[in-house]
Design a protein around this motif. Structure first.
Motif: not given
Length: 251
Positions: A232-251
């Motif tokens: 689930n690696v994805q852009v979680e949030q965008e703010l002023n042209g910058w992004v936060l990318i999040t994910g969950t370590r594979e089990t």
């Protein structure tokens, strides 16, 4: 003549991110109250507001930048999700700078502990000083030299080792493995791509990942680098042209 130090300090007010306040040595309690009065505090009271006292110095991470603010918001979401059975969340702050992100996790949960990594010896010193000032359980280290693969970062790290004459602790083996419930890294897109295997090796199966320092057009290359190791690696949030990318370590 204008005193530029005073001028900068007066223009650098306490920073409020959700229910967290970042304050600096020259801020008074009245400065903090004034900063809180300018944001929506309807759901906050004194018991829910967390303060951090920072001396940023030359270390990056004072809370003003959009990437730091997005990472702080992500940490506030992660802390209640990753309290493990013994109630001691462990977080890795990679590229810690002032230590603000790891310290935030510790401040939000008194049982949490943090480890910070930075290739700059001055940043490690400042982050450890900030941990001591706030009486929070975060320890910061230089990374092992062999784990730094890009030439620019290796050059900085080698200078850090020489500057400290190896007095500065390097991340010990017992803290260099998949021991962390969450890893946050607010660096830059290029180094993040190179560091994908390293960061993946630090996160427990099911653990959380938060990455920033990434401009929106750079998101796809970072997502591609981490999709090999995280779900689930994805852009979680965008703010002023910058992004936060999040994910969950594979089990």
């Amino acid at each position: 003549d204008r005193d530029w130090v005073v001028h900068v300090q007066q223009s650098w007010t306490p920073i409020v991110v959700s229910n967290m306040v970042l304050r600096f040595p020259w801020h008074s309690d009245d400065d903090v109250k004034d900063a809180l009065s300018k944001v929506d505090t309807e759901d906050m009271d004194d018991s829910t507001i967390t303060e951090l006292k920072l001396e940023g110095g030359i270390a990056f991470g004072t809370g003003e930048h959009p990437t730091t603010q997005m990472c702080l918001s992500w940490i506030q979401q992660q802390v209640p999700l990753h309290n493990n059975a013994n109630g001691r969340m462990k977080i890795m702050d990679y590229g810690a700078g002032s230590g603000v992100l790891g310290l935030a996790a510790c401040a939000l949960d008194s049982t949490a502990t943090a480890v910070g990594i930075d290739i700059d010896a001055d940043a490690v010193r400042i982050a450890n000083a900030n941990a001591e000032t706030n009486s929070l359980p975060m320890i910061n280290y230089l990374p092992p030299l062999e784990e730094t693969t890009d030439s620019e970062s290796k050059s900085v790290l080698m200078k850090a080792h020489q500057k400290q004459q190896f007095e500065q602790d390097i991340l010990p083996d017992e803290k260099n493995g998949p021991y962390y419930d969450a890893c946050v890294a607010n660096i830059l897109a290029g180094p993040l791509v190179i560091l994908a295997p390293t960061l993946a090796s630090l996160v427990k199966p099911g653990g959380g990942l938060g990455l920033s320092g990434i401009l929106a057009p750079q998101a796809d290359m970072v997502i591609e680098a981490y999709a090999e190791y995280f779900d689930n690696v994805q852009v979680e949030q965008e703010l002023n042209g910058w992004v936060l990318i999040t994910g969950t370590r594979e089990t």
